[in-house]
Design a protein around this motif. Structure first.
Motif, PDB file in Angstrom:
ATOM      1  N   ASN A 386     -64.579 -39.874  64.096  1.00 23.91           N
ATOM      2  CA  ASN A 386     -64.199 -41.094  62.921  1.00 23.91           C
ATOM      3  C   ASN A 386     -65.278 -41.295  62.076  1.00 23.91           C
ATOM      4  O   ASN A 386     -64.522 -41.204  61.650  1.00 23.91           O
ATOM      5  CB  ASN A 386     -63.649 -41.950  64.756  1.00 23.91           C
ATOM      6  N   SER A 387     -66.189 -40.712  62.701  1.00 25.26           N
ATOM      7  CA  SER A 387     -67.832 -41.494  61.674  1.00 25.26           C
ATOM      8  C   SER A 387     -67.596 -40.896  60.617  1.00 25.26           C
ATOM      9  O   SER A 387     -67.070 -40.268  59.090  1.00 25.26           O
ATOM     10  CB  SER A 387     -68.563 -41.590  62.858  1.00 25.26           C
ATOM     11  N   ASN A 388     -67.504 -39.562  61.247  1.00 22.61           N
ATOM     12  CA  ASN A 388     -67.787 -38.383  60.684  1.00 22.61           C
ATOM     13  C   ASN A 388     -66.168 -37.978  59.320  1.00 22.61           C
ATOM     14  O   ASN A 388     -66.511 -37.953  58.196  1.00 22.61           O
ATOM     15  CB  ASN A 388     -68.023 -36.917  60.757  1.00 22.61           C
ATOM     16  N   ALA A 389     -64.782 -38.245  59.387  1.00 20.99           N
ATOM     17  CA  ALA A 389     -63.714 -38.378  59.069  1.00 20.99           C
ATOM     18  C   ALA A 389     -63.602 -39.551  57.992  1.00 20.99           C
ATOM     19  O   ALA A 389     -63.501 -39.646  56.934  1.00 20.99           O
ATOM     20  CB  ALA A 389     -62.919 -38.844  60.083  1.00 20.99           C
ATOM     21  N   ILE A 390     -64.615 -40.621  58.852  1.00 17.09           N
ATOM     22  CA  ILE A 390     -64.327 -41.360  57.372  1.00 17.09           C
ATOM     23  C   ILE A 390     -65.048 -41.435  56.172  1.00 17.09           C
ATOM     24  O   ILE A 390     -65.346 -41.162  54.742  1.00 17.09           O
ATOM     25  CB  ILE A 390     -65.443 -42.991  58.645  1.00 17.09           C
ATOM     26  N   LEU A 391     -67.128 -40.723  56.479  1.00 17.76           N
ATOM     27  CA  LEU A 391     -67.706 -40.351  55.170  1.00 17.76           C
ATOM     28  C   LEU A 391     -67.213 -39.479  54.223  1.00 17.76           C
ATOM     29  O   LEU A 391     -66.989 -39.433  53.651  1.00 17.76           O
ATOM     30  CB  LEU A 391     -68.575 -39.451  56.340  1.00 17.76           C
ATOM     31  N   GLU A 396     -64.599 -37.761  49.181  1.00 18.87           N
ATOM     32  CA  GLU A 396     -63.539 -37.567  48.698  1.00 18.87           C
ATOM     33  C   GLU A 396     -63.023 -38.488  47.770  1.00 18.87           C
ATOM     34  O   GLU A 396     -62.866 -37.916  46.253  1.00 18.87           O
ATOM     35  CB  GLU A 396     -62.629 -36.887  49.868  1.00 18.87           C
ATOM     36  N   ASN A 397     -62.982 -39.354  47.813  1.00 16.95           N
ATOM     37  CA  ASN A 397     -62.708 -40.286  46.966  1.00 16.95           C
ATOM     38  C   ASN A 397     -63.515 -40.845  45.485  1.00 16.95           C
ATOM     39  O   ASN A 397     -63.225 -41.254  44.486  1.00 16.95           O
ATOM     40  CB  ASN A 397     -62.519 -42.385  47.388  1.00 16.95           C
ATOM     41  N   ILE A 398     -64.937 -40.930  45.924  1.00 15.67           N
ATOM     42  CA  ILE A 398     -65.816 -40.714  45.355  1.00 15.67           C
ATOM     43  C   ILE A 398     -65.681 -39.232  44.101  1.00 15.67           C
ATOM     44  O   ILE A 398     -65.464 -40.214  42.894  1.00 15.67           O
ATOM     45  CB  ILE A 398     -67.303 -40.944  45.522  1.00 15.67           C
ATOM     46  N   THR A 399     -65.632 -38.583  44.773  1.00 16.61           N
ATOM     47  CA  THR A 399     -65.886 -37.291  43.634  1.00 16.61           C
ATOM     48  C   THR A 399     -64.530 -36.636  43.084  1.00 16.61           C
ATOM     49  O   THR A 399     -64.691 -36.306  41.827  1.00 16.61           O
ATOM     50  CB  THR A 399     -66.740 -35.857  44.522  1.00 16.61           C
ATOM     51  N   GLY A 400     -62.964 -37.532  43.634  1.00 17.19           N
ATOM     52  CA  GLY A 400     -61.974 -36.874  43.556  1.00 17.19           C
ATOM     53  C   GLY A 400     -61.469 -35.127  43.615  1.00 17.19           C
ATOM     54  O   GLY A 400     -60.444 -34.665  43.263  1.00 17.19           O
ATOM     55  N   ASP A 409     -62.112 -29.759  59.562  1.00 15.58           N
ATOM     56  CA  ASP A 409     -62.757 -29.489  60.642  1.00 15.58           C
ATOM     57  C   ASP A 409     -63.347 -29.053  61.080  1.00 15.58           C
ATOM     58  O   ASP A 409     -63.849 -29.942  62.140  1.00 15.58           O
ATOM     59  CB  ASP A 409     -61.423 -27.979  61.032  1.00 15.58           C
ATOM     60  N   LEU A 410     -64.698 -28.367  60.433  1.00 17.36           N
ATOM     61  CA  LEU A 410     -65.163 -28.383  60.773  1.00 17.36           C
ATOM     62  C   LEU A 410     -67.207 -29.052  61.049  1.00 17.36           C
ATOM     63  O   LEU A 410     -67.552 -29.604  61.764  1.00 17.36           O
ATOM     64  CB  LEU A 410     -66.586 -26.877  60.130  1.00 17.36           C
ATOM     65  N   ILE A 411     -66.363 -29.826  59.788  1.00 20.34           N
ATOM     66  CA  ILE A 411     -67.543 -31.417  59.687  1.00 20.34           C
ATOM     67  C   ILE A 411     -67.592 -32.444  60.703  1.00 20.34           C
ATOM     68  O   ILE A 411     -68.052 -32.605  61.346  1.00 20.34           O
ATOM     69  CB  ILE A 411     -67.358 -31.226  57.658  1.00 20.34           C
ATOM     70  N   VAL A 412     -66.332 -32.905  60.470  1.00 22.65           N
ATOM     71  CA  VAL A 412     -65.970 -34.229  61.028  1.00 22.65           C
ATOM     72  C   VAL A 412     -65.639 -33.984  62.543  1.00 22.65           C
ATOM     73  O   VAL A 412     -65.973 -35.296  63.198  1.00 22.65           O
ATOM     74  CB  VAL A 412     -64.494 -34.437  60.994  1.00 22.65           C
TER      75      VAL A 412
END
Length: 472
Positions: A386-391, A396-400, A409-412
């Motif tokens: 969940n923490s990784n998903a928030i990050l 994504e919101n900052i960079t667009g 899936d691999l990162i979170v």
């Protein structure tokens, strides 16, 4: 009863110890204490077989109590004897020190050929063996913790755990009395393949040092390295499997019925399936075969992994070995005389005390799991996800920009138990090799990795005795 008159495995271990002790500054008395087997329990017990009885010879040796509990597997073999069990217990002491696992060394042996007994008879033997250990206080989560070895596995460990629990009702940590248990009995994921995976990590780390490989006339890395593995049991199979996954080419496999070789490579899982179907590795399509297993060790390769029994490579056959690196997946596969000759030939031996320490490392993780009563990753996995998903969402919101689903899936993903176990094992094998190699490189009088490993182990064990106040 096994014949002990012609055995010298323990003497070989002591010889290696003495060679390394010359490079330390510890008192002779302390060195003698470290080297000696503290407790040797030899016993016999009867089992009912058919219409009669059979007397079984068995041993449990606790080599060193500088740390508790002691730790070591139980070997089921009709060739097991007191000298072998003492040697293996000693190697366990040094092995645990090398990989920084807080156990003293121990080993057990039951003198039987398990193939000649029914499942019911094996269960009776295992439970009776465990009962004898309990009576003499040679087993317990804080005393002595057995594990699988040659001829034994998860099934036998589950019998041991059940017997110990039955005879110790109400003991909260009872399942910590043995490791290598099935998952259903609170074993740990990754334990079965741990020794073979550890061998592969050890070999990979060794060949990653370009300076050392240059002296052997080899390039760094496992790519294009030809490997022969002796033994297609648990250790040999997984050593070959993971070495192939890491980029090596398995060109030869050896078993007691013979050996096969293909310079273009062998598919380990296909060979294993062929052996299950036919009872032999011989007759595998496209492979050259040898009826004498030891001939297989002498075929062209860069790395040889003896992962069967001790004394397979001696002064008689070492000069026929074409490998530049020998990785000891088994305990004591090379005699001291063979190692001396191989070193003079310019080769490197990755010593058993380090190379096959993956099993005891993951056994340590299993023991910790049993004492903490919670699986690794259970409490933090979902939180990390969940923490990784928030990050990722924030980025994504900052960079667009949107990250692809497969990358997301691999990162979170939070770490599972098997991932944590493999990570801990890999870290242990890499750091331990670096420690050994640093000792080897810095001291020009130390000729082999084995001596360097012994020096490190002796220093750590000596420090433990001093910290306990046992030695001034």
């Amino acid at each position: 009863m096994a014949n002990h008159s012609d055995t010298n495995f323990f003497a070989d271990v002591c010889k290696n110890f003495d060679n390394a002790a010359k490079h330390t500054s510890h008192q002779e008395g302390l060195l003698s204490q470290i080297k000696a087997c503290n407790s040797v329990y030899r016993f016999q017990f009867p089992i009912r077989r058919g219409n009669g009885f059979e007397v079984i010879d068995a041993w449990r040796v606790e080599h060193s109590h500088h740390m508790s509990p002691t730790k070591g597997g139980i070997r089921y073999s009709d060739m097991v004897n007191e000298d072998e069990v003492m040697a293996l217990a000693a190697l366990m002491t040094y092995k645990c020190a090398i990989v920084n696992v807080p156990f003293g060394g121990a080993k057990g042996g039951i003198c039987i050929d398990p193939k000649k007994y029914t499942v019911g008879e094996l269960e009776n033997i295992t439970r009776r063996y465990t009962t004898e250990l309990i009576k003499k206080n040679f087993i317990g989560p804080a005393v002595d913790v057995p594990a699988p070895d040659y001829g034994s596995g998860e099934r036998e460990m589950s019998w041991i755990a059940d017997t110990y629990q039955t005879m110790n009702p109400g003991q909260l940590d009872a399942l910590g009395c043995v490791t290598g248990k099935p998952i259903a009995l609170h074993g740990i994921r990754g334990r079965k393949e741990a020794t073979g995976r550890g061998v592969a990590y050890a070999v990979r780390e060794c060949v990653d040092h370009a300076e050392d490989m240059q002296k052997l006339g080899l390039t760094a890395g496992l790519g294009n390295k030809r490997v022969i593995v002796q033994g297609l049991g648990n250790v040999g199979f997984h050593s070959a499997k993971f070495l192939a996954e890491f980029g090596a080419t398995i060109v030869g496999l050896c078993e007691y019925e013979g050996a096969i070789y293909n310079e273009n490579g062998l598919n380990v899982e296909e060979v294993f399936a062929h052996r299950v179907a036919t009872g032999s590795i011989l007759g595998f399509p496209g492979a050259k075969e040898f009826k004498n297993s030891k001939e297989g060790l002498e075929q062209p390769c860069d790395i040889l992994v003896p992962a069967a029994l001790e004394n397979q490579i001696t002064s008689e056959n070492i000069k026929n070995i074409k490998a530049k690196i020998i990785a000891e997946g088994a305990n004591g596969p090379c005699t001291p005389e063979a190692e001396e000759i191989f070193t003079e030939m310019g080769g490197i031996i990755i010593p058993d005390m380090y190379c096959n320490a993956g099993g005891v490392t993951v056994s340590y993780f299993e023991w910790l799991k049993n004492l903490s009563h919670v699986a690794f990753g259970r409490m933090e996995n979902r939180y990390a996800t969940n923490s990784n998903a928030i990050l990722i969402n924030t980025l994504e919101n900052i960079t667009g920009k949107t990250i692809l689903k497969e990358h997301r899936d691999l990162i979170v993903k939070g770490a599972s138990e098997i991932e944590l176990v493999n990570s801990g094992l890999e870290d242990t094998m890499i750091n331990s090799y670096i420690e050994i190699r640093n000792t080897w490189v810095k001291n020009k009088d130390i000729k082999t990795l084995r001596t360097a490993a012994f020096v490190g182990a002796i220093d750590k064990i000596a420090m433990s005795y001093m910290n306990l106040g046992i030695w001034p």
